[in-house]
Motif scaffolding. Structure first.
Motif, mmCIF file in Angstrom:
data_model
loop_
_atom_site.group_PDB
_atom_site.id
_atom_site.type_symbol
_atom_site.label_atom_id
_atom_site.label_comp_id
_atom_site.label_asym_id
_atom_site.label_seq_id
_atom_site.Cartn_x
_atom_site.Cartn_y
_atom_site.Cartn_z
ATOM 1 N N PRO A 12 3.823 16.524 -4.907
ATOM 2 C CA PRO A 12 3.208 15.197 -4.770
ATOM 3 C C PRO A 12 4.072 14.052 -5.326
ATOM 4 O O PRO A 12 4.001 12.935 -4.828
ATOM 5 C CB PRO A 12 1.901 15.308 -5.542
ATOM 6 N N LYS A 15 6.347 13.221 -2.494
ATOM 7 C CA LYS A 15 5.583 12.639 -1.388
ATOM 8 C C LYS A 15 5.286 11.169 -1.659
ATOM 9 O O LYS A 15 5.332 10.344 -0.755
ATOM 10 C CB LYS A 15 4.274 13.400 -1.178
ATOM 11 N N LEU A 16 4.988 10.848 -2.917
ATOM 12 C CA LEU A 16 4.689 9.473 -3.294
ATOM 13 C C LEU A 16 5.849 8.548 -2.933
ATOM 14 O O LEU A 16 5.645 7.424 -2.486
ATOM 15 C CB LEU A 16 4.404 9.395 -4.803
ATOM 16 N N LEU A 19 5.918 6.781 0.507
ATOM 17 C CA LEU A 19 4.899 5.792 0.855
ATOM 18 C C LEU A 19 5.404 4.377 0.636
ATOM 19 O O LEU A 19 6.260 4.136 -0.205
ATOM 20 C CB LEU A 19 3.636 6.018 0.014
ATOM 21 N N ALA A 23 -0.365 1.928 1.802
ATOM 22 C CA ALA A 23 -0.517 3.373 1.554
ATOM 23 C C ALA A 23 -0.093 3.703 0.126
ATOM 24 O O ALA A 23 -0.767 4.476 -0.566
ATOM 25 C CB ALA A 23 0.302 4.183 2.562
ATOM 26 N N LEU A 24 1.002 3.117 -0.321
ATOM 27 C CA LEU A 24 1.476 3.340 -1.693
ATOM 28 C C LEU A 24 0.482 2.763 -2.695
ATOM 29 O O LEU A 24 0.107 3.430 -3.658
ATOM 30 C CB LEU A 24 2.859 2.710 -1.883
ATOM 31 N N THR A 26 -2.727 2.150 -2.348
ATOM 32 C CA THR A 26 -3.967 2.934 -2.336
ATOM 33 C C THR A 26 -3.796 4.232 -3.117
ATOM 34 O O THR A 26 -4.648 4.603 -3.928
ATOM 35 C CB THR A 26 -4.405 3.239 -0.886
ATOM 36 N N GLU A 27 -2.680 4.917 -2.886
ATOM 37 C CA GLU A 27 -2.413 6.178 -3.578
ATOM 38 C C GLU A 27 -2.305 5.954 -5.085
ATOM 39 O O GLU A 27 -2.932 6.665 -5.873
ATOM 40 C CB GLU A 27 -1.137 6.823 -3.037
ATOM 41 N N SER A 30 -5.483 5.401 -6.899
ATOM 42 C CA SER A 30 -6.355 6.576 -7.006
ATOM 43 C C SER A 30 -5.967 7.465 -8.199
ATOM 44 O O SER A 30 -6.722 8.342 -8.595
ATOM 45 C CB SER A 30 -6.330 7.396 -5.708
ATOM 46 N N TRP A 31 -4.788 7.254 -8.757
ATOM 47 C CA TRP A 31 -4.308 8.048 -9.896
ATOM 48 C C TRP A 31 -4.852 7.454 -11.186
ATOM 49 O O TRP A 31 -5.036 6.241 -11.287
ATOM 50 C CB TRP A 31 -2.787 8.027 -9.955
#
Length: 78
Positions: A12, A15-16, A19, A23-24, A26-27, A30-31
């Motif tokens: 992950p 993957k980050l 972004l 999208a980045l 938002t992700e 969420s952390w």
């Protein structure tokens, strides 16, 4: 690409880095703060992000908002 590289890219944290934009954002939102600090410490081994080190060096800890700003900057500039 060898198998190790493929496995690495599934992590992950890698993957980050793929972004951008909403999208980045938002992700990252969420952390939780500690996960953001872990990513920063992983990505920048010479940085001071962990609470204990940050308190000692700067007299404060990295907020979630500050961590998101730093991560976004590091990813965009990578």
């Amino acid at each position: 690409m060898n198998k190790t590289d493929e496995e690495k890219l599934k992590h992950p944290y890698y993957k980050l880095m793929e972004l951008r934009g909403d999208a980045l954002e938002t992700e990252l939102n969420s952390w939780d703060r500690l996960d953001l600090i872990e990513w920063l410490s992983w990505n920048d081994r010479n940085g001071v992000y962990r609470d204990e080190e940050s308190l000692e060096e700067f007299g404060n800890v990295c907020s979630k908002e500050e961590a998101i700003e730093i991560i976004t900057r590091q990813i965009i500039q990578a």
